[in-house]
Design a protein around this motif. Structure first.
Motif, PDB file in Angstrom:
ATOM      1  N   THR A  44      28.112  44.273  44.358  1.00 52.56           N
ATOM      2  CA  THR A  44      28.712  44.534  45.671  1.00 52.56           C
ATOM      3  C   THR A  44      27.899  45.626  46.346  1.00 52.56           C
ATOM      4  O   THR A  44      27.637  46.669  45.758  1.00 52.56           O
ATOM      5  N   TYR A  83      39.235  40.546  46.063  1.00 56.41           N
ATOM      6  CA  TYR A  83      39.407  41.052  44.696  1.00 56.41           C
ATOM      7  C   TYR A  83      38.076  40.984  43.942  1.00 56.41           C
ATOM      8  O   TYR A  83      37.656  41.961  43.312  1.00 56.41           O
ATOM      9  N   ALA A  84      37.414  39.839  44.011  1.00 52.70           N
ATOM     10  CA  ALA A  84      36.135  39.663  43.318  1.00 52.70           C
ATOM     11  C   ALA A  84      35.080  40.619  43.875  1.00 52.70           C
ATOM     12  O   ALA A  84      34.268  41.165  43.112  1.00 52.70           O
ATOM     13  N   ASP A 122      35.516  43.625  45.157  1.00 54.76           N
ATOM     14  CA  ASP A 122      35.730  44.966  44.612  1.00 54.76           C
ATOM     15  C   ASP A 122      35.388  45.011  43.126  1.00 54.76           C
ATOM     16  O   ASP A 122      34.685  45.913  42.673  1.00 54.76           O
ATOM     17  N   TRP A 123      35.863  44.043  42.350  1.00 57.82           N
ATOM     18  CA  TRP A 123      35.652  44.017  40.905  1.00 57.82           C
ATOM     19  C   TRP A 123      34.156  44.022  40.575  1.00 57.82           C
ATOM     20  O   TRP A 123      33.714  44.751  39.684  1.00 57.82           O
ATOM     21  N   CYS A 124      33.389  43.230  41.308  1.00 61.50           N
ATOM     22  CA  CYS A 124      31.944  43.151  41.051  1.00 61.50           C
ATOM     23  C   CYS A 124      31.223  44.440  41.425  1.00 61.50           C
ATOM     24  O   CYS A 124      30.089  44.666  40.990  1.00 61.50           O
ATOM     25  N   LYS A 182      32.334  46.928  38.057  1.00 64.28           N
ATOM     26  CA  LYS A 182      31.982  46.476  36.706  1.00 64.28           C
ATOM     27  C   LYS A 182      30.487  46.191  36.653  1.00 64.28           C
ATOM     28  O   LYS A 182      29.887  45.781  37.639  1.00 64.28           O
ATOM     29  N   LYS A 223      29.745  38.255  35.643  1.00 59.50           N
ATOM     30  CA  LYS A 223      30.619  38.419  36.808  1.00 59.50           C
ATOM     31  C   LYS A 223      31.018  37.080  37.430  1.00 59.50           C
ATOM     32  O   LYS A 223      32.145  36.939  37.905  1.00 59.50           O
ATOM     33  N   GLU A 277      33.792  35.812  35.044  1.00 59.69           N
ATOM     34  CA  GLU A 277      34.980  36.669  35.089  1.00 59.69           C
ATOM     35  C   GLU A 277      35.776  36.490  36.381  1.00 59.69           C
ATOM     36  O   GLU A 277      37.001  36.512  36.371  1.00 59.69           O
ATOM     37  N   MET A 278      35.077  36.317  37.487  1.00 64.98           N
ATOM     38  CA  MET A 278      35.737  36.199  38.795  1.00 64.98           C
ATOM     39  C   MET A 278      35.902  34.753  39.242  1.00 64.98           C
ATOM     40  O   MET A 278      36.337  34.487  40.354  1.00 64.98           O
TER      41      MET A 278
END
Length: 173
Positions: A16, A61-62, A64-66, A69, A76, A79-80
């Protein structure tokens, strides 16, 4: 945005990035700025290619998560539940779920301090056809429900408030 990189499925990664933008029209060029310690940095530097995948509300959501992490520890895409698809002009994949994907080839890397800037030429753009207005054949920004990031917060993009030159446009008689 989500930047996808890597030249093989084993190498694919997402990062991200908020430091991103257009820097030239002809030739079309853009930039991303990446911290050298990030996992994707070495992948991008090795392959000299990446894809800018715009993100929308469904991908928030993905996105932010990426960003929090590391690809050293996680796949990734898996996971997403995002889908890597072969790009048309670069070896890095596009993200199928992204409304707009910009394929880029790095031309120069500039060390800035905390980040290095990857200056790249845009070699291809892929847009999800459901966001293309059939009349104007342009990308429908409001339908795509893109998101943006500023100072630690994600925001929905709002409605159009004007267009280029509206402040000086002559009134019709």
């Amino acid at each position: 945005v989500l930047i996808s990189c890597g030249s093989t499925p084993e190498d694919y990664n997402l990062i991200t990035i908020s430091w991103v933008g257009t820097i030239c029209t002809n030739p079309p060029m853009c930039y991303i700025s990446v911290r050298p310690e990030r996992h994707s940095y070495d992948i991008i530097k090795k392959n000299m290619e990446f894809v800018i995948n715009l993100t929308n509300e469904e991908m928030a959501y993905a996105t932010d998560w990426c960003g929090v992490k590391s690809g050293r520890d996680f796949n990734k895409f898996a996971e997403m539940k995002l889908t890597p698809v072969k790009a048309e002009k670069v070896s890095a994949p596009i993200v199928k779920e992204s409304p707009l994907c910009i394929e880029c080839k790095v031309k120069e890397i500039i060390k800035l301090g905390s980040h290095d800037m990857f200056i790249a030429e845009v070699v291809n753009v892929q847009a999800d056809s459901k966001y293309i207005d059939p009349v104007t054949e342009t990308f429908n920004l409001s339908e795509a429900k893109l998101i943006t990031y500023s100072h630690g917060h994600y925001y929905k993009l709002g409605e159009e408030i004007g267009k280029f030159g509206w402040t000086v446009k002559k009134k019709k008689k």
